[in-house]
Design a protein around this motif. Structure first.
Motif, PDB file in Angstrom:
ATOM      1  N   VAL A   1       5.532  -5.932   2.129  1.00 36.74           N
ATOM      2  CA  VAL A   1       5.115  -5.956   0.923  1.00 36.74           C
ATOM      3  C   VAL A   1       5.708  -4.660   0.108  1.00 36.74           C
ATOM      4  CG1 VAL A   1       3.430  -6.264  -1.088  1.00 36.74           C
ATOM      5  CG2 VAL A   1       3.410  -7.940   0.752  1.00 36.74           C
ATOM      6  N   PHE A   2       5.345  -3.888   0.701  1.00 36.24           N
ATOM      7  CA  PHE A   2       5.820  -2.113   0.301  1.00 36.24           C
ATOM      8  C   PHE A   2       7.198  -2.145   0.200  1.00 36.24           C
ATOM      9  CE2 PHE A   2       7.049   2.108   0.920  1.00 36.24           C
ATOM     10  CZ  PHE A   2       6.470   2.728  -0.120  1.00 36.24           C
ATOM     11  N   GLN A   3       8.030  -2.667   1.054  1.00 34.65           N
ATOM     12  CA  GLN A   3       9.614  -2.712   1.183  1.00 34.65           C
ATOM     13  C   GLN A   3      10.007  -3.600   0.061  1.00 34.65           C
ATOM     14  OE1 GLN A   3      10.049  -3.402   5.313  1.00 34.65           O
ATOM     15  NE2 GLN A   3      10.954  -1.538   5.471  1.00 34.65           N
ATOM     16  N   ALA A   4       9.606  -4.646  -0.231  1.00 31.60           N
ATOM     17  CA  ALA A   4      10.126  -5.481  -1.171  1.00 31.60           C
ATOM     18  C   ALA A   4       9.566  -4.884  -2.323  1.00 31.60           C
ATOM     19  CB  ALA A   4       9.462  -7.040  -0.834  1.00 31.60           C
ATOM     20  N   ALA A   5       8.851  -4.235  -2.755  1.00 29.49           N
ATOM     21  CA  ALA A   5       8.605  -3.850  -3.907  1.00 29.49           C
ATOM     22  C   ALA A   5       9.259  -2.808  -4.239  1.00 29.49           C
ATOM     23  CB  ALA A   5       6.964  -3.189  -4.076  1.00 29.49           C
TER      24      ALA A   5
ATOM     25  N   ILE B   1      13.222  -0.595  -0.354  1.00 27.43           N
ATOM     26  CA  ILE B   1      13.493   0.247   0.564  1.00 27.43           C
ATOM     27  C   ILE B   1      13.572  -0.751   1.882  1.00 27.43           C
ATOM     28  CG2 ILE B   1      12.834   2.045   2.374  1.00 27.43           C
ATOM     29  CD1 ILE B   1      10.895   3.025   0.236  1.00 27.43           C
ATOM     30  N   ASN B   2      15.179  -0.685   2.711  1.00 24.73           N
ATOM     31  CA  ASN B   2      15.312  -1.626   3.769  1.00 24.73           C
ATOM     32  C   ASN B   2      15.351  -0.692   4.734  1.00 24.73           C
ATOM     33  OD1 ASN B   2      15.742  -3.865   4.818  1.00 24.73           O
ATOM     34  ND2 ASN B   2      17.858  -4.133   3.832  1.00 24.73           N
ATOM     35  N   GLU B   3      14.456  -0.364   5.497  1.00 22.07           N
ATOM     36  CA  GLU B   3      14.731   0.558   6.429  1.00 22.07           C
ATOM     37  C   GLU B   3      13.977  -0.163   7.591  1.00 22.07           C
ATOM     38  OE1 GLU B   3      15.826   3.498   9.313  1.00 22.07           O
ATOM     39  OE2 GLU B   3      16.366   3.403   7.029  1.00 22.07           O
ATOM     40  N   GLN B   4      14.499  -0.318   8.696  1.00 23.04           N
ATOM     41  CA  GLN B   4      13.801  -1.030   9.898  1.00 23.04           C
ATOM     42  C   GLN B   4      12.683  -0.375  10.615  1.00 23.04           C
ATOM     43  OE1 GLN B   4      14.295  -4.300  10.517  1.00 23.04           O
ATOM     44  NE2 GLN B   4      16.005  -4.199   9.030  1.00 23.04           N
ATOM     45  N   SER B   5      12.906   1.168  10.677  1.00 18.07           N
ATOM     46  CA  SER B   5      11.808   1.796  11.514  1.00 18.07           C
ATOM     47  C   SER B   5      10.863   1.952  10.593  1.00 18.07           C
ATOM     48  CB  SER B   5      12.479   3.064  11.868  1.00 18.07           C
ATOM     49  OG  SER B   5      12.810   3.833  10.737  1.00 18.07           O
ATOM     50  N   LEU B   6      10.656   1.849   9.149  1.00 18.32           N
ATOM     51  CA  LEU B   6       9.520   1.722   8.489  1.00 18.32           C
ATOM     52  C   LEU B   6       8.615   0.678   8.859  1.00 18.32           C
ATOM     53  CD1 LEU B   6       8.396   3.202   6.054  1.00 18.32           C
ATOM     54  CD2 LEU B   6       9.344   1.552   4.573  1.00 18.32           C
ATOM     55  N   SER B   7       9.039  -0.412   9.188  1.00 19.75           N
ATOM     56  CA  SER B   7       8.350  -1.417   9.655  1.00 19.75           C
ATOM     57  C   SER B   7       7.619  -1.633  11.060  1.00 19.75           C
ATOM     58  CB  SER B   7       8.846  -2.835   9.163  1.00 19.75           C
ATOM     59  OG  SER B   7       9.817  -3.217  10.174  1.00 19.75           O
TER      60      SER B   7
END
Length: 89
Positions: A37-41, A44-50
């Motif tokens: 949800v944070f990435q969608a808002a 930010i499209n970073e794989q390591s963030l998730s």
């Protein structure tokens, strides 16, 4: 040894497995949902963030729940060993 006792033992084993796995997986799923949800808002499209927060939450859950998880496994193992003579005889 009737089929009812084998089915009951199998049912208990499945319930223990589901309980142990859900204790580990559910916090990771919730963390993944929050990060998504944070990435969608923020777009930010970073794989390591998730990946990294889920990994940390999973390790933290394992560390905090390890005594309880081991007691669940130990109790189930003791109950299986107690039932073995009844299953054989």
């Amino acid at each position: 040894m009737g089929p009812e006792s084998v089915i009951d033992l199998f049912r208990q084993a499945l319930l223990v497995i589901i309980l142990l796995v859900s204790i580990i997986v559910v916090p990771s799923l919730i963390t993944g949902l929050i990060v998504s949800v944070f990435q969608a808002a923020t777009q930010i499209n970073e794989q390591s963030l998730s990946f990294i927060p889920r990994l940390l939450v999973t390790f933290l859950t394992l560390i905090l729940a390890a005594p309880w998880l081991s007691s669940i496994i130990t109790d189930f193992t003791h109950s299986v060993f107690d039932v073995i003579p009844q299953l054989i005889g």
